[in-house]
Design a protein around this motif. Structure first.
Motif, mmCIF file in Angstrom:
data_model
loop_
_atom_site.group_PDB
_atom_site.id
_atom_site.type_symbol
_atom_site.label_atom_id
_atom_site.label_comp_id
_atom_site.label_asym_id
_atom_site.label_seq_id
_atom_site.Cartn_x
_atom_site.Cartn_y
_atom_site.Cartn_z
ATOM 1 N N THR A 16 0.867 -1.171 0.000
ATOM 2 C CA THR A 16 0.000 0.000 0.000
ATOM 3 C C THR A 16 0.908 1.227 0.000
ATOM 4 O O THR A 16 2.129 1.112 -0.076
ATOM 5 N N SER A 17 0.336 2.399 0.115
ATOM 6 C CA SER A 17 1.137 3.629 0.067
ATOM 7 C C SER A 17 2.149 3.709 1.201
ATOM 8 O O SER A 17 3.208 4.328 1.059
ATOM 9 N N ASP A 18 1.875 3.053 2.321
ATOM 10 C CA ASP A 18 2.779 3.177 3.463
ATOM 11 C C ASP A 18 3.208 1.835 4.068
ATOM 12 O O ASP A 18 3.790 1.792 5.151
ATOM 13 N N LYS A 19 2.937 0.728 3.370
ATOM 14 C CA LYS A 19 3.257 -0.573 3.964
ATOM 15 C C LYS A 19 3.629 -1.572 2.870
ATOM 16 O O LYS A 19 3.042 -1.585 1.791
ATOM 17 N N PRO A 28 10.006 -3.451 6.093
ATOM 18 C CA PRO A 28 10.996 -2.577 6.728
ATOM 19 C C PRO A 28 11.301 -2.938 8.179
ATOM 20 O O PRO A 28 12.459 -2.860 8.613
ATOM 21 N N ASN A 29 10.286 -3.326 8.941
ATOM 22 C CA ASN A 29 10.460 -3.457 10.387
ATOM 23 C C ASN A 29 10.651 -4.883 10.905
ATOM 24 O O ASN A 29 11.198 -5.075 11.988
ATOM 25 N N GLU A 30 10.208 -5.891 10.132
ATOM 26 C CA GLU A 30 10.322 -7.265 10.606
ATOM 27 C C GLU A 30 11.282 -8.120 9.793
ATOM 28 O O GLU A 30 11.651 -9.218 10.219
ATOM 29 N N ILE A 31 11.694 -7.611 8.632
ATOM 30 C CA ILE A 31 12.596 -8.381 7.779
ATOM 31 C C ILE A 31 13.944 -7.701 7.613
ATOM 32 O O ILE A 31 14.996 -8.316 7.848
ATOM 33 N N LEU A 32 13.952 -6.423 7.210
ATOM 34 C CA LEU A 32 15.216 -5.714 6.986
ATOM 35 C C LEU A 32 15.996 -5.600 8.293
ATOM 36 O O LEU A 32 15.483 -5.121 9.304
ATOM 37 N N GLY A 33 17.220 -6.081 8.281
ATOM 38 C CA GLY A 33 18.053 -6.053 9.477
ATOM 39 C C GLY A 33 17.830 -7.226 10.404
ATOM 40 O O GLY A 33 18.560 -7.397 11.391
ATOM 41 N N HIS A 34 16.823 -8.055 10.092
ATOM 42 C CA HIS A 34 16.508 -9.218 10.923
ATOM 43 C C HIS A 34 16.775 -10.535 10.212
ATOM 44 O O HIS A 34 16.947 -11.572 10.869
ATOM 45 N N MET A 35 16.781 -10.531 8.890
ATOM 46 C CA MET A 35 16.952 -11.763 8.121
ATOM 47 C C MET A 35 18.108 -11.620 7.145
ATOM 48 O O MET A 35 18.336 -10.539 6.589
ATOM 49 N N ASN A 36 18.809 -12.737 6.921
ATOM 50 C CA ASN A 36 19.777 -12.761 5.823
ATOM 51 C C ASN A 36 19.060 -13.224 4.558
ATOM 52 O O ASN A 36 17.872 -13.571 4.583
ATOM 53 N N LEU A 37 19.778 -13.246 3.440
ATOM 54 C CA LEU A 37 19.158 -13.562 2.155
ATOM 55 C C LEU A 37 18.589 -14.976 2.133
ATOM 56 O O LEU A 37 17.496 -15.217 1.607
ATOM 57 N N GLY A 38 19.331 -15.921 2.704
ATOM 58 C CA GLY A 38 18.842 -17.301 2.734
ATOM 59 C C GLY A 38 17.571 -17.434 3.554
ATOM 60 O O GLY A 38 16.644 -18.162 3.180
ATOM 61 N N ASP A 39 17.491 -16.732 4.675
ATOM 62 C CA ASP A 39 16.301 -16.799 5.516
ATOM 63 C C ASP A 39 15.092 -16.188 4.808
ATOM 64 O O ASP A 39 13.963 -16.682 4.945
#
Length: 264
Positions: A16-19, A28-39
């Motif tokens: 959506t426009s903001d999600k 942005p908040n649950e994947i980026l910085g929390h998972m590597n590419l394989g995960d």
């Protein structure tokens, strides 16, 4: 052909426009910085987060498949890039088109072979793996077909990647009847042929993918996504230290020498 749907649906992602949502998680908040590419790949494929044990095994699988040197797929990518340097994506695609029953894609064949010999609903029922191994090898020999996942032109008597992959699988709860079965298949195949037929990396990966329960029809895809990374590396090197032009010129010169008008 499938029937027409009343409404089109997909459980993978939406925005959506903001999600931005991927498999139900906020990118942005649950994947980026929390998972590597394989995960993330595991999440994309299964719809759930990998456990720490699954993460270690799955990442080992895809890392193994990234780079195999100057293979036909790498050469295809490099040669395509030489002819069309404005189209990096075409060069990668050219390399990926060469992933089949000989290179990388053989892990699909290994998985299919193991599932046909030992369907998932027969796991844990006390099936005689020795008998299954004999039956499987004899079927391939009867039609003069190569047993997928066995043999390597360079790595003999052991493919050094295989014991390490099996070790990682064992340490993380992913070593079961499918790994045991391919090991027995190797033993029978060597006895029948009188040749050294090590379980190669793709054979090991095919067996581990069965331990995960991944459908055999998607297993080759793990090689596709991993090898794309390797091919981008080859193309970068080709742009800085090209070898394709030299290969082309040498082929032309040697063909003239051996087959041209002055050939003896």
């Amino acid at each position: 052909m499938g029937r027409r749907k009343e409404k089109i649906s997909s459980d993978i992602a939406w925005s959506t426009s903001d999600k931005i949502s991927v498999r139900g998680l906020d990118l942005p908040n649950e994947i980026l910085g929390h998972m590597n590419l394989g995960d993330l790949a595991f999440l994309q494929l299964t719809g759930r987060k990998a456990t720490s044990e699954e993460s270690r095994v799955f990442n080992a699988i895809v890392i193994t498949l990234v780079e195999h040197g100057i293979t036909p797929s790498a050469l295809a990518a490099r040669m395509t890039y030489m002819g069309a340097p404005e189209s990096l994506q075409a060069a990668v695609a050219a390399g990926l088109c060469g992933l089949g029953t000989v290179f990388v894609g053989s892990m699909e064949g290994a998985s299919k072979m193991l599932y046909e010999a030992l369907p998932q609903d027969k796991l844990g029922t006390g099936v005689d793996l020795d008998a299954l191994a004999v039956e499987t090898v004899d079927k391939f020999r009867a039609r003069k077909a190569i047993v997928p996942g066995l043999g390597h032109p360079v790595h003999k008597p052991v493919d050094p990647r295989t014991p390490r992959l099996f070790q990682i699988a064992a340490e993380n709860g992913k070593s079961g009847e499918y790994i045991a079965l391919i090991q027995k298949i190797q033993t029978v195949a060597e006895e029948r042929s009188g040749k050294m037929l090590p379980i190669n990396a793709t054979g090991a990966i095919g067996a581990i993918c069965c331990e995960f329960g991944f459908p055999w029809k998607i297993v080759r895809g793990f090689g596709v996504m991993a090898r794309a990374i390797g091919l981008v590396g080859h193309i970068l090197e080709e742009s800085e230290n090209p070898i394709s032009y030299e290969l082309w010129q040498r082929a032309e010169e040697e063909i003239l020498e051996t087959s041209g008008p002055g050939a003896k």
